[in-house]
Scaffold this motif. Structure first.
Motif: not given
Length: 275
Positions: A15-18, A21-24
């Motif tokens: 969740k934090l990484c997505e 950078e606004d990706f999945s």
């Protein structure tokens, strides 16, 4: 085997990484939750906090790799360390191909790809179904749940339609059989089995994959009709419906658009060699 704490930590890191950078990320949770050993999962902790994670997904002699590092801890060689450990483990296995998966929007992933011996292979669109009127014909095209008697047909469809080896196709079926919420459907046309379609459900979400029709039966509207039946069935249960398609597969892409699927993200795959 991942512990309950590992699972929760990976979910939180994802969740934090997505969000950063606004990706999945494509972490294949249905496989992570059914691991039988820890050989394919690599975790980097600082104290109690998970900072990095990398996973391998094996299908016969082919493997896919996906991972992530906390945004505040990048440029410290953490992902490189995880990658080197995973790569070393593959060198003593029967591994002919390693594909690295990265969201197209991820600049951090692209930076890592440039630093290793990997080349672009292909991309997939991730698509979600949006409500629209879809007509189906049940007179000649029917769906039925797969049985053990369909194993040979399923293998043949994977080999002929997805250009995979028979060994990888067998391995993929073993992986799917271990997943919860997985359903296999066979497509029948005039009482002859001509294709298959898989559905994986998780809470209020349904993922369609493994969709294939023998080449000699393509172009007759069979696939579109079968897919429409699955979509309507899942929609009646108020499920969100997703699927993936290779960006170069224009025929399939056109089919999915015609039924109401829209692209929301692209995933890139890079071939790492040599192994």
């Amino acid at each position: 085997m991942l512990t309950e704490k590992n699972i929760l930590d990976i979910q939180e890191l994802q969740k934090l990484c997505e969000n950063a950078e606004d990706f999945s990320l494509k972490l294949n949770w249905e496989m992570l939750k059914t691991r039988e050993s820890s050989i394919d999962d690599y975790l980097y902790y600082e104290g109690e906090h998970l900072i990095g994670f990398l996973a391998l997904y094996g299908f016969g002699e082919s493997y896919e790799l996906c991972g992530m590092v906390h945004p505040d801890y990048r440029q410290r060689g953490i992902f490189t360390d995880l990658f080197n450990k995973a790569y070393k483990s593959l060198q003593v296995r029967e591994c002919e191909k390693l594909l690295i998966n990265a969201p197209s929007k991820s600049q951090s992933a692209k930076g890592f790809i440039r630093s290793i011996n990997a080349e672009y292979s292909f991309s997939e669109y991730q698509m979600e179904w949006k409500s629209m009127n879809v007509e189906v014909d049940h007179s000649e095209i029917l769906l039925r749940r797969a049985s053990t008697n369909d194993k040979r047909t399923i293998i043949d469809l994977d080999v002929k339609c997805f250009n995979v080896s028979e060994k990888d196709a067998h391995s993929f079926q073993r992986v799917l059989n271990n997943e919860e919420g997985h359903r296999y459907y066979m497509i029948e046309y005039k009482s002859e089995t001509v294709g298959k379609i898989n559905v994986h459900t998780d809470d209020k979400t349904s993922y369609i994959y493994g969709f294939a029709v023998f080449p000699e039966f393509q172009g007759k509207g069979i696939g579109r009709n079968a897919l429409a039946q699955i979509v309507l069935n899942e929609a009646q249960k108020e499920q969100k419906i997703f699927l993936e398609v290779a960006t170069k597969n224009e025929n399939a892409l056109g089919l999915y658009h015609s039924i109401g699927f829209q692209t929301y993200q692209t995933q890139d795959y890079y071939l790492h060699k040599p192994l």
